[in-house]
Write an enzyme that holds these catalytic residues in place. Structure first.
Site, PDB file in Angstrom:
ATOM      1  N   ASP A  34       0.842  -1.194   0.000  1.00  0.00           N
ATOM      2  CA  ASP A  34       0.000   0.000   0.000  1.00  0.00           C
ATOM      3  C   ASP A  34       0.886   1.255   0.000  1.00  0.00           C
ATOM      4  O   ASP A  34       1.678   1.450   0.929  1.00  0.00           O
ATOM      5  CB  ASP A  34      -0.893  -0.033   1.251  1.00  0.00           C
ATOM      6  CG  ASP A  34      -2.104   0.876   1.114  1.00  0.00           C
ATOM      7  OD1 ASP A  34      -2.065   1.791   0.271  1.00  0.00           O
ATOM      8  OD2 ASP A  34      -3.083   0.673   1.853  1.00  0.00           O
ATOM      9  N   ASP A  35       0.773   2.053  -1.036  1.00  0.00           N
ATOM     10  CA  ASP A  35       1.510   3.334  -1.125  1.00  0.00           C
ATOM     11  C   ASP A  35       3.029   3.154  -1.147  1.00  0.00           C
ATOM     12  O   ASP A  35       3.765   4.010  -0.648  1.00  0.00           O
ATOM     13  CB  ASP A  35       1.145   4.280   0.037  1.00  0.00           C
ATOM     14  CG  ASP A  35      -0.296   4.749  -0.002  1.00  0.00           C
ATOM     15  OD1 ASP A  35      -1.039   4.329  -0.909  1.00  0.00           O
ATOM     16  OD2 ASP A  35      -0.697   5.530   0.876  1.00  0.00           O
ATOM     17  N   CYS A  73      -6.151   4.057  -3.657  1.00  0.00           N
ATOM     18  CA  CYS A  73      -6.414   2.644  -3.386  1.00  0.00           C
ATOM     19  C   CYS A  73      -7.738   2.101  -3.885  1.00  0.00           C
ATOM     20  O   CYS A  73      -7.764   1.111  -4.614  1.00  0.00           O
ATOM     21  CB  CYS A  73      -6.259   2.350  -1.909  1.00  0.00           C
ATOM     22  SG  CYS A  73      -6.541   3.746  -0.841  1.00  0.00           S
ATOM     23  N   HIS A 129     -11.228  -2.605   1.411  1.00  0.00           N
ATOM     24  CA  HIS A 129     -11.497  -1.234   0.953  1.00  0.00           C
ATOM     25  C   HIS A 129     -12.380  -1.142  -0.284  1.00  0.00           C
ATOM     26  O   HIS A 129     -12.230  -0.226  -1.111  1.00  0.00           O
ATOM     27  CB  HIS A 129     -10.161  -0.475   0.701  1.00  0.00           C
ATOM     28  CG  HIS A 129     -10.314   1.002   0.935  1.00  0.00           C
ATOM     29  ND1 HIS A 129      -9.370   1.921   0.552  1.00  0.00           N
ATOM     30  CD2 HIS A 129     -11.321   1.702   1.488  1.00  0.00           C
ATOM     31  CE1 HIS A 129      -9.784   3.132   0.875  1.00  0.00           C
ATOM     32  NE2 HIS A 129     -10.964   3.022   1.449  1.00  0.00           N
ATOM     33  N   HIS A 218       1.636   2.017   4.167  1.00  0.00           N
ATOM     34  CA  HIS A 218       0.756   3.173   4.369  1.00  0.00           C
ATOM     35  C   HIS A 218       1.153   3.868   5.665  1.00  0.00           C
ATOM     36  O   HIS A 218       1.697   3.246   6.566  1.00  0.00           O
ATOM     37  CB  HIS A 218      -0.683   2.664   4.476  1.00  0.00           C
ATOM     38  CG  HIS A 218      -1.729   3.707   4.264  1.00  0.00           C
ATOM     39  ND1 HIS A 218      -2.008   4.672   5.203  1.00  0.00           N
ATOM     40  CD2 HIS A 218      -2.557   3.940   3.218  1.00  0.00           C
ATOM     41  CE1 HIS A 218      -2.979   5.450   4.740  1.00  0.00           C
ATOM     42  NE2 HIS A 218      -3.319   5.033   3.538  1.00  0.00           N
ATOM     43  N   ASP A 283      -0.364  -0.627  -4.945  1.00  0.00           N
ATOM     44  CA  ASP A 283      -1.662  -0.147  -5.461  1.00  0.00           C
ATOM     45  C   ASP A 283      -1.560   1.230  -6.100  1.00  0.00           C
ATOM     46  O   ASP A 283      -2.391   1.601  -6.920  1.00  0.00           O
ATOM     47  CB  ASP A 283      -2.737  -0.167  -4.358  1.00  0.00           C
ATOM     48  CG  ASP A 283      -2.427   0.749  -3.184  1.00  0.00           C
ATOM     49  OD1 ASP A 283      -1.275   1.215  -3.050  1.00  0.00           O
ATOM     50  OD2 ASP A 283      -3.351   1.015  -2.381  1.00  0.00           O
ATOM     51  N   ASN A 284      -0.544   2.002  -5.706  1.00  0.00           N
ATOM     52  CA  ASN A 284      -0.299   3.327  -6.299  1.00  0.00           C
ATOM     53  C   ASN A 284       1.043   3.818  -5.762  1.00  0.00           C
ATOM     54  O   ASN A 284       1.670   3.157  -4.939  1.00  0.00           O
ATOM     55  CB  ASN A 284      -1.436   4.321  -5.983  1.00  0.00           C
ATOM     56  CG  ASN A 284      -1.851   4.344  -4.528  1.00  0.00           C
ATOM     57  OD1 ASN A 284      -2.944   3.895  -4.186  1.00  0.00           O
ATOM     58  ND2 ASN A 284      -0.979   4.809  -3.667  1.00  0.00           N
TER      59      ASN A 284
END
Ligand code: NAG
Ligand code: NAG
Ligand code: NAG
Ligand code: NAG
Ligand code: NAG
Ligand code: NAG
Ligand code: NAG
Ligand code: NAG
Ligand code: NAG
Length: 595
Positions: A34-35, A73, A129, A218, A283-284
């Site tokens: 995540d991130d 996300c 999410h 994250h 995810d990004n």
């Protein structure tokens, strides 16, 4: 039962039995960070944060160096789960808030549902999410046989709490139950342990689809608070990094890397690694500054999470399998996160044409065989009703418009990680990592000696490193692409040279394609927060608050109409939020501060 029917019954039982008794279909493990930023791993050229396990997977597999995601996300995960651009499902907008009564539309058939239909055991560990206001939106009702993790966008790494303004609740679930046992333990380790447990207890008569969707890296629950088990140790271990927050981020990334090592080792110990395909992706991009900052680095790219510049949407991605032809390569074929839906379906032996109309493209034949088929020439990056940004790629050209936050996220941020004071790259660490050991054990006859391996690592790493051709450092400020910018990504991967007036013909072509997508777009699903979601009504846990049994628990008050209590704590940002909600406007503050 008649004779014929009995006969048919025996035949069908025999078929089912023969499939399950001799099942050579691959296991598929998808590890999603995540991130995580482009430059937060070693294989893209940075020496700052050692990620020996992730790097070993990369050097033995395929580095997907043009892999595009959505900039946040919920949209990214919606694309991954459906094989469609989020504009098809209304999920293109800002990430889902806790307490917002929406989710991935139920008419979508998710990837785990597809795999379940093919006979896979499907497991989710970590983040979802994609909606939880009613139980039918939660993972175990959307194709996963089991889920252990959280339903919302993130949680605290230790106490698993998340708050949406003054609604605060615990969010760690085992299927539909709240799980208290892990409260106080570090999330990355907890999810790793669960993944390892699922692998070691897996019934090998059926193939496994395991999606490990980490909280790492994250930021923690309180904006800009990074969390590790031992802060002092992290500060000391990474004392060569000047920024202390970046040091803590490095330890968070190290834990993620160790997780990859443990998962691959577990597959090896179970004896199923040779028949497992592993995907590792983010995810990004990293959130280098600003809202929910995590100090990730997307260097040398422009922009960050939230933006459609390369730093926000060109994400770390790797695929590994022991069956890949010509492994240890850097793929420059464009891939979009929606491609995993048909690609994974094809890995599992599914017939891709049965998936209906999707945007994702099956990339498996090209990846597996290393042929030069160009399967994707372009991709929509995103458009929206409310977002002040849109972008599309066609071949080497990218058309982008962005006024988000008046351009403060549109520059170059983060760490280079190459020169001093960072230590030299630890290639020995990669070669002796748990991932390397597990892969070497599969290929005992491979004759490569250590110097050869190191040389190969050096070459692959060089090929995976993005070169801005000196432009980046001359570049501060604009153009912010308030109007449109056109970039040639082959020549200018760092998006510094606006060609909009040089190539009006190219601009026109891309503009037409973008306009067509806008015409096809389903309106963004965004809803107000629902006061009935307040964890206060449910023993301070986040629940599916619109399930019948939960609706009963919410006292009827004057504003039970669905409006949230806007009498917030009174800070200016809260007042801005209250204003946004009251006027039903989606202002930038709301877009950015909740996900
Ligand atoms: C959920 O809780 C119920 C009741 O205690 C229990 O029977 C069930 O096994 C639990 N489910 C999981 C997945 O732990
Ligand atoms: C991609 O572009 C090339 C060159 O223009 C073309 O030959 C190929 O058919 C295109 N592929 C797809 C999938 O559109
Ligand atoms: C390289 O990594 C290995 C394994 O983590 C470690 O034992 C070794 O000390 C590292 N070498 C250097 C020079 O940091
Ligand atoms: C791995 O799988 C391949 C292809 O199925 C097979 O040829 C090879 O012997 C296997 N290796 C091991 C170590 O099991
Ligand atoms: C290694 O080579 C030997 C001799 O050629 C062969 O018998 C064995 O099957 C090979 N092992 C693997 C895992 O490929
Ligand atoms: C690196 O890229 C060059 C040029 O494309 C290519 O010839 C070489 O094989 C690549 N090396 C590796 C190890 O991928
Ligand atoms: C656009 O025009 C340039 C010359 O101005 C030409 O070289 C190029 O091929 C054209 N591109 C397209 C896509 O028409
Ligand atoms: C309510 O929450 C507490 C933790 O705050 C927990 O220990 C307790 O088991 C929960 N009660 C129920 C009925 O779930
Ligand atoms: C709204 O929030 C304020 C401040 O937190 C609180 O004093 C008030 O009781 C709340 N009203 C309702 C109806 O929940």
């Amino acid at each position: 039962m008649g004779r014929a029917a009995l006969y048919l019954h025996i035949i069908s039982t025999a078929i089912i039995y023969s499939v399950s008794a001799d099942d050579s279909r691959p296991n598929i493990v998808v590890i999603m960070a995540d991130d995580l930023g482009w430059n937060d791993v070693g294989f893209h050229g940075s020496n700052q944060i050692p990620t020996p396990n992730i790097d070993a997977l990369a050097y033995n597999g395929i580095i997907l160096n043009r892999h595009y995601t959505l900039p946040t996300c919920t949209p990214s995960r919606a694309a991954f789960m459906t094989g469609k651009y989020p504009i098809r499902t209304g999920m293109q907008g800002r990430p889902l808030l806790c307490g917002e009564p929406r989710g991935l539309p139920l008419e979508e058939t998710t990837l785990p549902q597809r795999l379940k239909d093919l006979g896979y055991i499907t497991r989710l560990v970590g983040k979802w999410h994609l909606g939880c206001f009613r139980s039918e939106y939660t993972p175990t009702k959307r194709g996963f046989d089991s889920h252990f993790g959280y339903w919302n966008g993130y949680v605290d790494y230790f106490d698993y709490m998340i708050d949406q303004e003054d609604f605060i609740g615990y969010d760690l679930h085992r299927d539909m139950n709240v799980s208290w046992a892990e409260n106080g333990q570090y999330a990355t380790d907890v999810f790793t342990r669960e993944a390892v447990r699922l692998i070691s207890t897996h019934d090998t008569s059926r193939p496994l689809f395991l999606h490990v969707s980490h909280l790492a890296v994250h930021s923690g629950r309180d904006t800009q608070l990074l969390e590790v088990p031992n802060v002092e140790e992290a500060l000391e271990k990474f004392n060569y990094i000047p920024d202390t927050q970046r040091r803590i981020f490095s330890e968070m990334t190290t834990r993620l890397d160790e997780s990859v090592g443990q998962i691959v080792s577990a597959l090896s110990d179970k004896g199923i690694l040779n028949n497992t395909i592993i995907v590792f992706l983010t995810d990004n991009g990293g959130a280098t500054i600003g809202e929910l900052q995590n100090w990730g680095s997307n260097w040398p790219h422009r922009g960050m999470k939230f933006t459609l510049y390369e730093g926000g949407v060109k994400g770390v991605a790797i695929v590994w399998s022991n069956s890949l032809r010509n492994p240890g390569r850097v793929s420059m074929h464009m891939m979009h996160i929606s491609d995993w839906y048909p690609t994974i379906y094809a890995m599992a032996g599914g017939e891709v044409t049965s998936l209906g109309k999707i945007d994702g493209i099956n990339q498996w034949p090209t990846l597996l065989q290393d042929n030069s088929d160009i399967r994707r020439n372009g991709t929509l990056l995103n458009v929206g009703d409310f977002d002040d940004m849109e972008a599309i790629i066609d071949g080497k050209y990218k058309l982008i418009r962005s006024t988000l936050k008046n351009g403060v996220y549109d520059g170059f941020y983060g760490e280079d990680g190459r020169g001093s004071p960072n230590p030299p790259y630890n290639d020995t660490g990669v070669i002796i990592s748990p991932v390397s050991k597990a892969i070497i054990a599969l290929n005992v006859n491979s004759s490569a000696e250590e110097p050869q391996l190191k040389d190969k690592i050096r070459q692959i790493r060089l090929n995976a490193t993005v070169d801005c051709k000196g432009r980046r450092r001359h570049y501060f400020g604009g153009p912010y692409c308030h109007s449109y910018c056109l970039f040639d990504l082959d020549d200018d991967p760092c998006e510094t040279n606006n060609l909009i007036s040089t190539y009006p013909n190219v601009t026109e072509t891309l503009m037409k394609k973008l306009t067509q997508f806008k015409k096809e777009m389903v309106p963004e699903l965004t809803k107000r927060l629902d006061r009935a979601s307040n964890p206060h009504f449910f023993n301070n846990t986040w629940v599916c608050w619109l399930d019948d049994e939960n609706v009963k628990k919410v006292p009827k008050t004057d504003d039970a109409t669905g409006k949230i209590n806007c009498t917030l704590s009174g800070s200016s940002t809260d007042l801005a939020l209250a204003f946004c909600l009251l006027t039903s406007m989606l202002c930038v503050h709301v877009i950015l501060s909740h996900f």
